[in-house]
Design a protein around this motif. Sequence first.
Motif, PDB file in Angstrom:
ATOM      1  N   ARG A  28      -5.151   2.673  -8.979  1.00 21.67           N
ATOM      2  CA  ARG A  28      -4.042   2.334  -9.876  1.00 21.67           C
ATOM      3  C   ARG A  28      -3.032   1.458  -9.149  1.00 21.67           C
ATOM      4  NH1 ARG A  28      -0.055   6.659 -13.073  1.00 21.67           N
ATOM      5  NH2 ARG A  28       1.345   5.081 -13.947  1.00 21.67           N
ATOM      6  N   THR A  29      -2.420   0.552  -9.892  1.00 20.26           N
ATOM      7  CA  THR A  29      -1.279  -0.206  -9.395  1.00 20.26           C
ATOM      8  C   THR A  29      -0.031   0.216 -10.176  1.00 20.26           C
ATOM      9  OG1 THR A  29      -1.641  -2.040 -10.940  1.00 20.26           O
ATOM     10  CG2 THR A  29      -2.735  -2.180  -8.788  1.00 20.26           C
ATOM     11  N   TYR A  30       1.122   0.155  -9.512  1.00 24.70           N
ATOM     12  CA  TYR A  30       2.398   0.537 -10.098  1.00 24.70           C
ATOM     13  C   TYR A  30       3.413  -0.571  -9.828  1.00 24.70           C
ATOM     14  CZ  TYR A  30       0.500   5.326  -9.353  1.00 24.70           C
ATOM     15  OH  TYR A  30      -0.283   6.460  -9.307  1.00 24.70           O
ATOM     16  N   PRO A  31       4.341  -0.817 -10.738  1.00 22.35           N
ATOM     17  CA  PRO A  31       5.482  -1.660 -10.381  1.00 22.35           C
ATOM     18  C   PRO A  31       6.251  -1.004  -9.237  1.00 22.35           C
ATOM     19  CG  PRO A  31       5.411  -1.241 -12.756  1.00 22.35           C
ATOM     20  CD  PRO A  31       4.427  -0.318 -12.119  1.00 22.35           C
ATOM     21  N   LEU A  32       6.896  -1.798  -8.406  1.00 25.38           N
ATOM     22  CA  LEU A  32       7.653  -1.251  -7.280  1.00 25.38           C
ATOM     23  C   LEU A  32       8.652  -0.195  -7.735  1.00 25.38           C
ATOM     24  CD1 LEU A  32       8.377  -1.323  -4.275  1.00 25.38           C
ATOM     25  CD2 LEU A  32       9.932  -3.225  -4.775  1.00 25.38           C
ATOM     26  N   ALA A  33       9.249  -0.396  -8.904  1.00 22.59           N
ATOM     27  CA  ALA A  33      10.248   0.543  -9.416  1.00 22.59           C
ATOM     28  C   ALA A  33       9.671   1.924  -9.696  1.00 22.59           C
ATOM     29  CB  ALA A  33      10.891  -0.011 -10.684  1.00 22.59           C
ATOM     30  N   GLU A  34       8.331   2.033  -9.795  1.00 22.52           N
ATOM     31  CA  GLU A  34       7.688   3.317 -10.074  1.00 22.52           C
ATOM     32  C   GLU A  34       7.082   3.955  -8.816  1.00 22.52           C
ATOM     33  OE1 GLU A  34       4.965   2.961 -13.340  1.00 22.52           O
ATOM     34  OE2 GLU A  34       6.438   1.950 -14.620  1.00 22.52           O
ATOM     35  N   ALA A  35       7.656   3.638  -7.674  1.00 24.60           N
ATOM     36  CA  ALA A  35       7.144   4.200  -6.412  1.00 24.60           C
ATOM     37  C   ALA A  35       7.195   5.724  -6.419  1.00 24.60           C
ATOM     38  CB  ALA A  35       7.946   3.651  -5.235  1.00 24.60           C
ATOM     39  N   ALA A  36       8.214   6.310  -7.040  1.00 22.66           N
ATOM     40  CA  ALA A  36       8.316   7.771  -7.077  1.00 22.66           C
ATOM     41  C   ALA A  36       7.126   8.389  -7.791  1.00 22.66           C
ATOM     42  CB  ALA A  36       9.622   8.196  -7.756  1.00 22.66           C
ATOM     43  N   GLN A  37       6.673   7.745  -8.877  1.00 20.03           N
ATOM     44  CA  GLN A  37       5.511   8.272  -9.597  1.00 20.03           C
ATOM     45  C   GLN A  37       4.256   8.166  -8.744  1.00 20.03           C
ATOM     46  OE1 GLN A  37       5.567   9.939 -12.584  1.00 20.03           O
ATOM     47  NE2 GLN A  37       3.492  10.446 -11.903  1.00 20.03           N
ATOM     48  N   LYS A  96      -4.189  14.050  -7.261  1.00 18.60           N
ATOM     49  CA  LYS A  96      -4.823  13.596  -8.491  1.00 18.60           C
ATOM     50  C   LYS A  96      -5.556  12.271  -8.304  1.00 18.60           C
ATOM     51  CE  LYS A  96      -1.289  15.552 -11.609  1.00 18.60           C
ATOM     52  NZ  LYS A  96      -0.245  15.204 -12.613  1.00 18.60           N
ATOM     53  N   THR A  97      -5.411  11.679  -7.148  1.00 19.10           N
ATOM     54  CA  THR A  97      -5.844  10.296  -6.986  1.00 19.10           C
ATOM     55  C   THR A  97      -7.170  10.180  -6.242  1.00 19.10           C
ATOM     56  OG1 THR A  97      -4.621  10.044  -4.909  1.00 19.10           O
ATOM     57  CG2 THR A  97      -3.450   9.561  -6.953  1.00 19.10           C
ATOM     58  N   THR A  98      -7.831   9.073  -6.483  1.00 24.52           N
ATOM     59  CA  THR A  98      -9.014   8.677  -5.713  1.00 24.52           C
ATOM     60  C   THR A  98      -8.794   7.230  -5.308  1.00 24.52           C
ATOM     61  OG1 THR A  98     -10.165   7.957  -7.716  1.00 24.52           O
ATOM     62  CG2 THR A  98     -10.567  10.205  -6.983  1.00 24.52           C
ATOM     63  N   GLY A  99      -9.253   6.880  -4.123  1.00 24.49           N
ATOM     64  CA  GLY A  99      -9.081   5.503  -3.707  1.00 24.49           C
ATOM     65  C   GLY A  99      -7.634   5.164  -3.384  1.00 24.49           C
ATOM     66  N   GLY A 105       0.809  -1.207   0.000  1.00 25.05           N
ATOM     67  CA  GLY A 105       0.000   0.000   0.000  1.00 25.05           C
ATOM     68  C   GLY A 105       0.846   1.262   0.000  1.00 25.05           C
ATOM     69  N   VAL A 106       0.344   2.280  -0.690  1.00 27.62           N
ATOM     70  CA  VAL A 106       0.968   3.609  -0.694  1.00 27.62           C
ATOM     71  C   VAL A 106       0.082   4.537   0.133  1.00 27.62           C
ATOM     72  CG1 VAL A 106       1.746   5.556  -2.103  1.00 27.62           C
ATOM     73  CG2 VAL A 106       1.954   3.206  -2.975  1.00 27.62           C
ATOM     74  N   ASN A 107       0.676   5.234   1.095  1.00 32.91           N
ATOM     75  CA  ASN A 107      -0.078   6.094   1.996  1.00 32.91           C
ATOM     76  C   ASN A 107       0.625   7.439   2.160  1.00 32.91           C
ATOM     77  OD1 ASN A 107      -2.198   4.138   3.235  1.00 32.91           O
ATOM     78  ND2 ASN A 107      -0.274   3.011   3.381  1.00 32.91           N
ATOM     79  N   PHE A 108      -0.129   8.443   2.592  1.00 33.29           N
ATOM     80  CA  PHE A 108       0.473   9.756   2.804  1.00 33.29           C
ATOM     81  C   PHE A 108       1.605   9.697   3.828  1.00 33.29           C
ATOM     82  CE2 PHE A 108      -2.920  12.062   0.559  1.00 33.29           C
ATOM     83  CZ  PHE A 108      -2.167  13.059  -0.030  1.00 33.29           C
ATOM     84  N   ILE A 109       1.517   8.797   4.805  1.00 28.78           N
ATOM     85  CA  ILE A 109       2.585   8.718   5.799  1.00 28.78           C
ATOM     86  C   ILE A 109       3.914   8.361   5.143  1.00 28.78           C
ATOM     87  CG2 ILE A 109       2.225   6.289   6.419  1.00 28.78           C
ATOM     88  CD1 ILE A 109       2.779   7.107   9.333  1.00 28.78           C
ATOM     89  N   ASP A 110       3.859   7.632   4.020  1.00 27.77           N
ATOM     90  CA  ASP A 110       5.102   7.320   3.301  1.00 27.77           C
ATOM     91  C   ASP A 110       5.762   8.592   2.788  1.00 27.77           C
ATOM     92  OD1 ASP A 110       4.102   4.769   3.711  1.00 27.77           O
ATOM     93  OD2 ASP A 110       3.554   4.447   1.609  1.00 27.77           O
ATOM     94  N   THR A 111       4.951   9.541   2.327  1.00 24.36           N
ATOM     95  CA  THR A 111       5.504  10.810   1.835  1.00 24.36           C
ATOM     96  C   THR A 111       6.058  11.647   2.982  1.00 24.36           C
ATOM     97  OG1 THR A 111       3.452  12.139   1.928  1.00 24.36           O
ATOM     98  CG2 THR A 111       3.790  10.761  -0.029  1.00 24.36           C
ATOM     99  N   TYR A 112       5.457  11.518   4.178  1.00 28.14           N
ATOM    100  CA  TYR A 112       5.979  12.247   5.334  1.00 28.14           C
ATOM    101  C   TYR A 112       7.348  11.681   5.745  1.00 28.14           C
ATOM    102  CZ  TYR A 112       0.919  13.233   5.839  1.00 28.14           C
ATOM    103  OH  TYR A 112      -0.387  13.564   5.631  1.00 28.14           O
TER     104      TYR A 112
END
Length: 324
Positions: A297-306, A315-318, A39-46
């Motif tokens: 959306r799903t991303y390959p692990l290598a595209e975590a920055a995107q 820009k995202t929902t869900g 999962g990608v979460n806002f806490i990851d950006t913090y």
Amino acid sequence: MKAVVAVQAGGPEQLRLDEGLPEPSAGPGQVLVELCAIGVNFIDTYHRSGLYPSPQWPAPLGVEGVGLVEEVGEGVTGFEKGERVAYCMTRGSYADYHAVPVSNVVKVPEAVEDHQAVAAMVQGLTAHYLIHSTFALDKGHTALIHAAAGGTGLLLVQMAKLRGARVIGTVGSHAKAKLAKEAGADETILYTEQDFVAEARRITGGRGVDVVYDSVGASTFEKSLDCLRPRGMLVSFGNASGAVPPMQPLLLSQKGSLYLTRPNLAHYMQTREELDARAADVFGWIASGQLRVHVQRTYPLAEAAQAHRDLEARKTTGKLVLIP
């Protein structure tokens, strides 16, 4: 093994994919999970930006995942190799394998898919404790939910409706308003075109709402207080627009003897019993169709920055999911 780390504090450009790393092993009280969905979460950006300081750089990222138990550490009972599990609140999930404390791990029912399970952890458990424990919504309550079309927001809307509450959701576009309505929101406010304080007051006949669930932070904080009825509660649980600046407690008195709390998921899953009960509710609602998980959306692990760029650009929902 491969993993994504933040080289130093900063923007998404600081993320780096490391390959050929040694596979970790399960220590005492841990299980080693071979990850299927992250999962990608806002806490990851913090954690990446340094808003939440890291004790080390390069810094591991990601706090939740779903996968199969690869190894069981010393002293662990109740889990076996090959079982499908989910976990949260342990850093380092942006990887193929992750050794995690068994105290943060739950089994995933067969009826729940991987992408649903990963959305049920940080965001699902957060929505559960906010609605059921921080401010226990019930029939007759009116809640204002900011970012109502986001990953947590859509789950909050649905859980609030399961409790019988009236829901007002703020959103940034007409497309997001449609999603929030489909999730059950009784009213939506397009904050890019409308004053959400004036609209919240109009919708409630001037009374104000009982509670505001605010994941946005700096840009909405004080106006969220203005939406509340006397003795209402502001639940500030995120910093998507930046950290809330210091304030004087007297402000709460001046605006109606209001309550303010800044909760954290870790404090609402402190025991095995509490974690299991919350997870059982969320997984049960997903399996029965009462709770719908929206993975945008799903991303390959290598595209975590995107994934981070998309999340921070609002820009995202869900839910956003990385696939190792």
